[in-house]
Design an enzyme around this catalytic site. Structure first.
Site, short mmCIF file in Angstrom:
data_model
loop_
_atom_site.label_atom_id
_atom_site.label_comp_id
_atom_site.label_asym_id
_atom_site.label_seq_id
_atom_site.Cartn_x
_atom_site.Cartn_y
_atom_site.Cartn_z
N ALA A 61 0.87 -1.19 0.00
CA ALA A 61 0.00 0.00 0.00
C ALA A 61 0.90 1.23 0.00
CB ALA A 61 -0.87 -0.01 1.24
N GLY A 102 0.74 -4.99 0.80
CA GLY A 102 -0.42 -5.05 -0.10
C GLY A 102 -0.05 -5.59 -1.47
N GLU A 105 -0.43 -9.18 -1.08
CA GLU A 105 -1.86 -9.46 -0.94
C GLU A 105 -2.56 -9.41 -2.28
OE1 GLU A 105 -2.06 -6.55 2.27
OE2 GLU A 105 -3.01 -8.10 3.49
N GLU A 125 3.88 -5.46 7.52
CA GLU A 125 3.01 -4.51 8.19
C GLU A 125 3.29 -4.42 9.70
OE1 GLU A 125 2.21 -6.61 5.91
OE2 GLU A 125 0.81 -5.73 4.48
#
Ligand code: T1G
Length: 697
Positions: A61, A102, A105, A125
């Site tokens: 992210a 992310g 992911e 994270e």
């Protein structure tokens, strides 16, 4: 640019393109979603590949978006991944270099994954005080197995793709290639395009009947890590849901956990530090592409504790070092200390014998300045007295080659004055290492008025090469760290005057999270260092108020561990700090002599007087341009002074408390007759930030 769309035969290729690491910001997410819909709608397309341009598949992210509405703007990461997973045509992730957070992911939402050997894969994270918030805690255990997935998520550490591909029964990677991963993925996509993709959501409980036993063991292990950080244990419980809950329920719980952690002060601190560490290396008026001077050979003057430690940093980085001393026995002692340090690392298994030998082979010694004539960087670590520095720099000016960088390890002296001892002030800079120099990460790079920009850029790059956190400081007495610590130490002394014991102050500060309180620190570093500085202050700044308790202690020769007694007593050969009846008596007499009005003082007041003293002095430093930015001050205190990392540094902590509340506390402290009321006048910058409702970071 955010993402490209192209078609190769029957395969649509969507390429993330958001430099520097393809952070999955809103624009990128939207472009990828548009690409998936476009491929879905195109009858000529039978499969899709998603990959990343440049130096990463994706770093996750876009953390630069955190805290802004864009981070949650649809399609948010969850929606994008759901769109990919629901695609009626097979989607293959072509993974290379870095695939993190992310980014992993997103790849887990794809139906297949082809990875280039050597790709670093991680869910980091937890290092930001978070947990994977886009399905990682639910999909990775299903693709990789509970134990390896849990290890990755709780540690946040990267693992190479080919290692994970060896996990028995893993479904994380369908192919590992050494060749071009995009070509391989397109070919793979064509092969599977006949297959009807379906999301792999399997009941983990059946596959892992003993998962609960492992999870209980993991809880005990992780519980110890979570004393100041809630994220690791929250990660574990969320992964446990993958075993004990249906997928959708596990995803809901993951989202709740992610949003809860996002709001914690610990995560805000860790996210602040992620950027603080990276921005510290930037110098406002020095372009990032400034050509660097070559540093292939290093000279160090002084083979004492600092000179030896400094030398080790360069030897560890594979740079040859010549150490110069005035006497052979000093050289021999210095080399013996370096050897002893390496040998203890070898004994602990932290250093291989061959590496030790390689490093020692890079070390040479001399008594003759002429032997430094080929050095590109020469660092002096001689006695902290301006006359000695003058003699050294005048000699260096004679022998050093043109363009050699001449650095002083001074901790308080004026770098401009030192530069004036040479005919090349543009090549002179401060490199203030912290003892032990081969261990402490902080390096204050002190910029003189004349220091050339390429010298600064070169020293910052060298700092990174020797694995230091380099922070630029302007020239003032004490630079950033020590100028602030002087105010911290003054407050510690006033607290003794007002009735605190050294152990009470230390315990309060260590409970707050500092590695060591001010009095244990003084005993470790040597109370005579502060004594020498105060003696200078009594002459230079007669108006500066100090508690005389420290002078009374030093007059008894109680310099700390090195004299077997300081603020605490010590048993021979031991470092355990024992509260001292001698010090109690000394403080009692001292308080009587000043007519002190003693009182009970709370831990909170102790901590706030010490920490807010740092903050107020730092605000002055920022205003004077000595420190470039508040986050630099935080980096100095985290890497040089043991400030608790989960509080983000003094400036981040002040923002967490609220600058309005900091100033209110300072107003209360200013009324205390035993304190230095004038010091507590808020620095103009601090007052301005409060007036404007702003914060430091
Ligand atoms: N977003 C935005 N910018 C990033 C970034 C990211 N994720 N990662 C790095 N950068 C910037 C960094 O600030 C620097 O910028 C430049 O890239 C080079 O970084 C839902 C929410 C990827 C291994 O924690 O570990 O996904 O200073 O110097 O040594 O579960 O950066 O040049 O302007 O470190 O080659 C999870 C963090 C996010 C990865 C590259 N991802 N990044 O290392 O370069 S949270 C991370 C790294 C998440 C989801 C959750 C490393 C790297 P500038 P660098 P590097």
């Amino acid at each position: 640019m955010t993402a490209h769309y192209e078609v190769r035969g029957p395969v649509a290729v969507i390429t993330l393109d958001n430099p520097p690491v393809n952070g999955l910001g809103f624009a990128t997410r939207a472009a990828v979603a548009a690409g998936v819909e476009r491929a879905e709608a195109d009858p000529a397309v039978t499969a899709l590949v998603i990959t990343g341009a440049g130096k990463a598949f994706s770093g996750g992210a876009d953390i630069k978006e955190f805290g802004s509405p864009k981070a949650l703007a649809e399609p948010n990461l969850l929606s994008l991944i759901a769109l990919v997973e629901a695609c009626s045509k097979p989607v293959v992730a072509a993974i290379h270099t870095v695939c993190m957070g992310g980014g992993l992911e997103l790849a887990l939402g794809c139906h297949y994954r082809v990875a280039q050997s050597g790709t670093k894969v991680a869910l980091p994270e937890v290092k930001l005080g978070l947990l994977p918030g886009a399905g990682g805690t639910q999909r990775l255990p299903r693709a990789l197995g509970v134990e390896p997935a849990l290890n990755m998520i709780v540690s946040g550490e990267p693992v190479e793709a080919q290692m994970l591909a060896m996990v028995p029964g893993q479904r994380l990677f369908d192919k590992i290639v050494d060749a071009d991963v995009l070509d391989a993925a397109v070919k793979f996509a064509e092969e599977v395009s006949e297959k009807r993709p379906c999301p792999k959501v399997r009941d983990l409980k059946a596959r892992h009947p003993n998962a609960e036993a492992y999870l209980q063991f993991a809880r005990n292990m992780v519980g110890g890590m979570s004393k100041n950080f809630p994220a690791p244990l929250r990660c574990l419980e969320t992964v446990a849901n993958a075993v004990n809950m249906k997928f959708d329920d596990g995803m809901r719980a993951e989202r709740e956990g992610f949003m809860a952690l996002m709001m914690t002060p610990e995560s805000k601190a860790l996210r602040h530090l992620f950027f603080a560490e990276r921005v510290a290396s930037k110098i406002a008026d020095v372009p990032e592409d400034t050509p660097l001077r070559t540093v292939a050979k290093v000279g160090v003057i002084g083979a004492g504790t600092m000179g030896g430690g400094i030398s080790m940093n360069f030897l560890n980085a594979g740079l040859p070092v010549t150490i110069l001393e005035t006497k052979q026995e000093a050289l021999d002692r210095g080399v013996a200390t370096i050897r002893k340090n390496y040998e203890s690392q070898v004994k602990k298994g932290k250093l291989k014998e061959d590496k030790y030998a390689q490093r020692m082979a890079l070390l040479s010694t001399t008594l003759n300045y002429a032997d430094l004539k080929d050095c590109d960087l020469i660092i002096e670590a001689v006695f902290e007295e301006i006359g000695v520095k003058e003699a050294v720099f005048k000699q260096l000016d004679e022998v050093a080659k043109p363009g050699a960088i001449l650095a002083s390890n001074t901790s308080t002296l004026d770098v401009d004055k030192i530069a004036s001892f040479t005919k090349r002030p543009q090549d002179v800079v401060g490199m203030h290492f912290f003892s032990p120099a081969n261990v402490m990460k902080l390096l204050e790079v002190v910029r003189g008025k004349a220091t050339a920009k390429d010298v600064l850029a070169t020293v910052m790059a060298i700092g990174k090469k020797i694995k230091k956190t380099a922070v630029v400081s302007g020239v003032c007495d004490g630079f950033i760290g020590n100028r602030m610590i002087e105010q911290y130490s003054r407050q510690a002394g006033f607290l003794l005057d007002e009735g605190c014991t050294p152990q009470q102050v230390d315990k309060a500060v260590e409970k707050f999270g500092f590695a060591m309180g001010p009095f244990r620190m003084g005993d470790l570093a040597g109370n005579d260092i502060g004594w020498a500085i105060r003696k200078r202050r009594y002459v230079d700044k007669p108006g500066m108020k100090y508690s005389a308790s420290s002078d009374r202690l030093c007059e008894l020769g109680r310099f700390g561990q090195k004299t077997g007694a300081g603020w605490y007593d010590y048993q021979a050969g031991k470092r355990d700090a024992i509260p001292s009846p001698v010090v109690d008596e000394l403080l009692k007499k001292h308080r009587e002599s000043i007519g002190a009005k003693t009182r009970d003082i709370s831990d909170e007041e102790i901590v706030h007087r010490l920490v807010f003293a740092l903050v107020n002095e730092a605000a002055h430093l920022l205003e004077e341009g000595i420190a470039q930015r508040a986050s630099d001050v935080d980096m100095v205190y985290l890497t040089g002074y043991g400030f608790p990392i989960w509080r983000g540094g003094p400036m981040c902590y002040a923002d967490t408390v609220g600058l309005f509340n900091v100033v209110q506390a300072m107003k209360r402290f200013a009324k205390n007759p035993m304190d230095d009321g004038a010091f507590w006048t808020p620095a103009p910058l601090l007052a301005r930030l409060v007036a404007e409702g702003k914060s430091f970071t």
